[in-house]
Motif scaffolding. Structure first.
Motif, short mmCIF file in Angstrom:
data_model
loop_
_atom_site.label_atom_id
_atom_site.label_comp_id
_atom_site.label_asym_id
_atom_site.label_seq_id
_atom_site.Cartn_x
_atom_site.Cartn_y
_atom_site.Cartn_z
N UNK A 124 -30.62 62.98 24.82
CA UNK A 124 -30.94 61.57 24.59
C UNK A 124 -32.41 61.46 24.21
N UNK A 125 -32.68 60.49 23.37
CA UNK A 125 -34.07 60.20 23.00
C UNK A 125 -34.21 58.70 22.81
N UNK A 126 -35.38 58.17 23.12
CA UNK A 126 -35.59 56.72 23.03
C UNK A 126 -35.47 56.19 21.60
N UNK A 127 -35.01 54.97 21.50
CA UNK A 127 -35.00 54.27 20.21
C UNK A 127 -36.31 53.49 20.15
N UNK A 128 -37.05 53.64 19.07
CA UNK A 128 -38.34 52.96 18.96
C UNK A 128 -38.16 51.45 18.86
N UNK A 129 -38.99 50.73 19.58
CA UNK A 129 -39.08 49.27 19.54
C UNK A 129 -37.81 48.55 20.00
N UNK A 130 -36.94 49.26 20.70
CA UNK A 130 -35.69 48.66 21.20
C UNK A 130 -35.44 49.20 22.60
N UNK A 131 -34.89 48.35 23.47
CA UNK A 131 -34.45 48.86 24.77
C UNK A 131 -33.14 49.59 24.55
N UNK A 132 -33.23 50.90 24.40
CA UNK A 132 -32.05 51.71 24.19
C UNK A 132 -32.41 53.16 23.93
N UNK A 133 -31.39 54.00 23.94
CA UNK A 133 -31.57 55.42 23.66
C UNK A 133 -30.47 55.89 22.72
N UNK A 134 -30.79 56.92 21.96
CA UNK A 134 -29.77 57.61 21.17
C UNK A 134 -29.19 58.70 22.07
N UNK A 135 -27.91 58.64 22.33
CA UNK A 135 -27.24 59.70 23.08
C UNK A 135 -26.45 60.50 22.06
N UNK A 136 -26.76 61.81 22.00
CA UNK A 136 -26.12 62.67 21.00
C UNK A 136 -25.33 63.77 21.67
N UNK A 137 -24.22 64.13 21.02
CA UNK A 137 -23.42 65.26 21.48
C UNK A 137 -23.11 66.13 20.26
N UNK A 138 -23.40 67.43 20.41
CA UNK A 138 -23.03 68.40 19.38
C UNK A 138 -21.73 69.04 19.84
N UNK A 139 -20.74 69.04 18.93
CA UNK A 139 -19.45 69.65 19.24
C UNK A 139 -19.22 70.78 18.25
N UNK A 140 -19.02 71.97 18.80
CA UNK A 140 -18.80 73.16 17.98
C UNK A 140 -17.38 73.65 18.25
N UNK A 142 -22.13 66.60 14.91
CA UNK A 142 -23.04 65.91 15.83
C UNK A 142 -22.70 64.43 15.78
N UNK A 143 -22.51 63.86 16.96
CA UNK A 143 -22.24 62.43 17.08
C UNK A 143 -23.41 61.80 17.82
#
Length: 176
Positions: free
Chosen positions: A68-84, A144-145
């Motif tokens: 996860x990493x923060x979204x700039x200027x928004x209260x939120x995060x990018x949650x990512x999942x890599x599926x292999x 990657x989602x």
């Protein structure tokens, strides 16, 4: 002056009686009152502090990574999942798997210390911010989602500048 004599005698007698009472102690030390010092309690930690990854038993054992990493200027995060799916190629039907992917996040201060997520139903009922998506993954695919997890304006928010946790749930679409 004769009248003051008996009164003076009574006052002197009372004064001497008071003095005698104070001096009539023994050499034994008085039992001291124990001092109760409050013992600091260890601050209770949250039940789950590592990222949460939940995979349905019906989903093949893909190699997965979440972050996860923060979204700039928004209260939120990018949650990512890599599926292999390259490691499960032979164990997967040629039409692939229709996946339902849920990314979620929450600030520790907004939930109780024993807060845990064990299912998609827990995410929905808890009111924490989440985002879901359906996608098909085929044998030998790597995908990657990234889900932008932000709070609803009238619901719980995710402030990435405060301590938070995040997670991903992967299920087959038919299981929802």
């Amino acid at each position: 002056m004769k009248r003051n004599g008996p009164i003076t005698l009574v006052i002197i007698t009372l004064f001497l009686a008071v003095m005698a009472c104070g001096c009539a102690t023994t050499d034994e030390s008085a039992e001291s009152t124990p001092v109760i010092t409050p013992v600091p309690t260890e601050e209770e930690a949250w039940a789950v502090t590592d990222p949460i990854f939940i995979k349905s038993a019906n989903v093949p054992d893909y190699k997965t990574t979440i972050r996860a990493e923060p979204i700039e200027h928004v209260f939120g995060v990018y949650v990512s999942v890599d599926i292999d799916a390259t490691v499960t190629g032979g164990n997967m039907a040629s039409e692939g798997d229709n996946l339902f992917i849920v990314g979620f996040a929450y600030n520790y201060a907004e939930v109780s210390k024993d807060f845990t997520i064990t299912s998609y139903t827990d995410v929905i009922s808890s009111g924490i911010p989440y985002r879901s998506k359906t996608d098909r993954i085929f044998p030998m695919n790597t995908k990657t989602h990234t889900l932008n997890v932000v709070g609803l304006k009238d619901g719980m928010q995710i402030n990435p500048s405060e301590p938070y946790n995040y997670g991903v749930i992967i299920m087959l679409r038919d299981e929802v």
